[in-house]
Design a protein around this motif. Structure first.
Motif, mmCIF file in Angstrom:
data_model
loop_
_atom_site.group_PDB
_atom_site.id
_atom_site.type_symbol
_atom_site.label_atom_id
_atom_site.label_comp_id
_atom_site.label_asym_id
_atom_site.label_seq_id
_atom_site.Cartn_x
_atom_site.Cartn_y
_atom_site.Cartn_z
ATOM 1 N N VAL A 191 -9.500 1.835 155.689
ATOM 2 C CA VAL A 191 -10.676 2.683 156.316
ATOM 3 C C VAL A 191 -11.872 2.335 155.998
ATOM 4 O O VAL A 191 -12.035 2.055 154.606
ATOM 5 N N SER A 192 -12.761 2.228 156.829
ATOM 6 C CA SER A 192 -14.304 1.539 156.761
ATOM 7 C C SER A 192 -15.215 2.642 156.989
ATOM 8 O O SER A 192 -15.097 3.259 158.094
ATOM 9 N N VAL A 193 -16.154 2.683 156.097
ATOM 10 C CA VAL A 193 -17.258 3.623 156.413
ATOM 11 C C VAL A 193 -18.451 2.732 156.131
ATOM 12 O O VAL A 193 -18.453 1.845 155.467
ATOM 13 N N GLY A 194 -19.514 2.967 157.049
ATOM 14 C CA GLY A 194 -20.772 2.383 157.073
ATOM 15 C C GLY A 194 -20.996 1.215 158.173
ATOM 16 O O GLY A 194 -20.091 1.175 159.095
ATOM 17 N N ALA A 195 -21.617 0.151 158.059
ATOM 18 C CA ALA A 195 -22.093 -0.707 159.014
ATOM 19 C C ALA A 195 -20.909 -1.599 159.231
ATOM 20 O O ALA A 195 -20.003 -2.050 158.508
ATOM 21 N N PRO A 196 -20.650 -1.877 160.835
ATOM 22 C CA PRO A 196 -19.452 -2.692 161.065
ATOM 23 C C PRO A 196 -19.556 -4.018 160.440
ATOM 24 O O PRO A 196 -20.619 -4.691 160.480
ATOM 25 N N ARG A 197 -18.544 -4.784 160.132
ATOM 26 C CA ARG A 197 -17.988 -6.036 159.718
ATOM 27 C C ARG A 197 -17.035 -6.630 160.368
ATOM 28 O O ARG A 197 -16.102 -5.978 160.573
ATOM 29 N N THR A 198 -17.129 -7.940 160.618
ATOM 30 C CA THR A 198 -16.194 -8.593 161.184
ATOM 31 C C THR A 198 -14.977 -8.802 160.082
ATOM 32 O O THR A 198 -15.328 -9.080 158.997
ATOM 33 N N LEU A 199 -13.697 -8.616 160.368
ATOM 34 C CA LEU A 199 -12.631 -8.977 159.677
ATOM 35 C C LEU A 199 -11.648 -9.898 160.407
ATOM 36 O O LEU A 199 -11.399 -9.795 161.329
#
Length: 207
Positions: free
Chosen positions: A143-151
């Motif tokens: 689960v991610s919170v904050g600015a989008p990053r590439t995975l």
């Protein structure tokens, strides 16, 4: 270059989880897959602020070739019986355990958190193969919170990569043989990007 976290115009104050019935699966090959559900966690900006403040973040150093280097992100790990730093993480872990019970066959137990402060923070190509992940099919739910990053994901040993975006309440679950037969990474970027926190739920004995 780092930027302060910018809350989304569509991110309300209420911290809630959406329905997992809307998750969409991508088959990487015959045995590995990734499930994605954008915006599963509502109120992601609020959760980011809570975690940034409450979690006991620390830096790690690891040997690399002939020297010891700083790990380019902050981390914190919560073992099976450790209290999680926010109630919504308990709710998310339990919801994921229920949804994936028939495939995983066991609950998610631990939570590892990574704090990517800006585009210079990253994680290199790897699979979660410490413990049972090296030999058994398993799942890692992020689960991610904050600015989008590439995975990025690629077949173990190299090959064309598959790109996903993780950020601002998004859910991404890697399952099947993914940890054994594929690798994943969050690459550095020179683009101005704000901070991101990644919460990784894992079953017992998987790191």
């Amino acid at each position: 270059m780092s930027l302060p976290l910018q809350g989304s115009l569509f991110d309300g104050d209420a911290v809630v989880l959406g329905s997992l019935a809307d998750v969409r699966r991508t088959r990487l090959d015959a045995t590995a897959w990734v499930d994605v559900l954008p915006g599963w966690l509502g109120g992601a900006s609020t959760v980011f602020e809570r975690l940034a403040e409450r979690v006991p973040w620390h830096a790690e150093r690891r040997p690399m070739y002939d020297r010891v280097v700083d790990v380019p992100r902050l981390v914190s790990f919560f073992a099976e019986h450790d209290p999680l730093p926010d109630r919504i993480l308990v709710t998310a872990r339990d919801a994921l355990s229920s949804h994936y019970a028939s495939e995983l066959g066991e609950p998610f137990r631990t939570a590892g958190l990574c704090y990517y402060r800006d585009g210079r923070d990253s994680v290199a190509w790897h699979g979660d193969t410490i413990g049972r992940g090296a030999t058994d099919d398993t799942m890692v739910a992020i689960v991610s919170v904050g600015a989008p990053r590439t995975l990025l994901l690629r077949p173990r040993g190299g090959g064309p990569s598959t790109r996903f975006t993780a950020g601002h309440g998004d859910l991404l679950v890697m399952g099947g043989s993914c940890q054994r037969t594929w690798e994943h990474a969050v690459p550095k970027t020179t683009r101005p990007v704000g901070p991101r926190i990644s919460i990784q739920f894992r079953p017992r004995g998987v790191r």
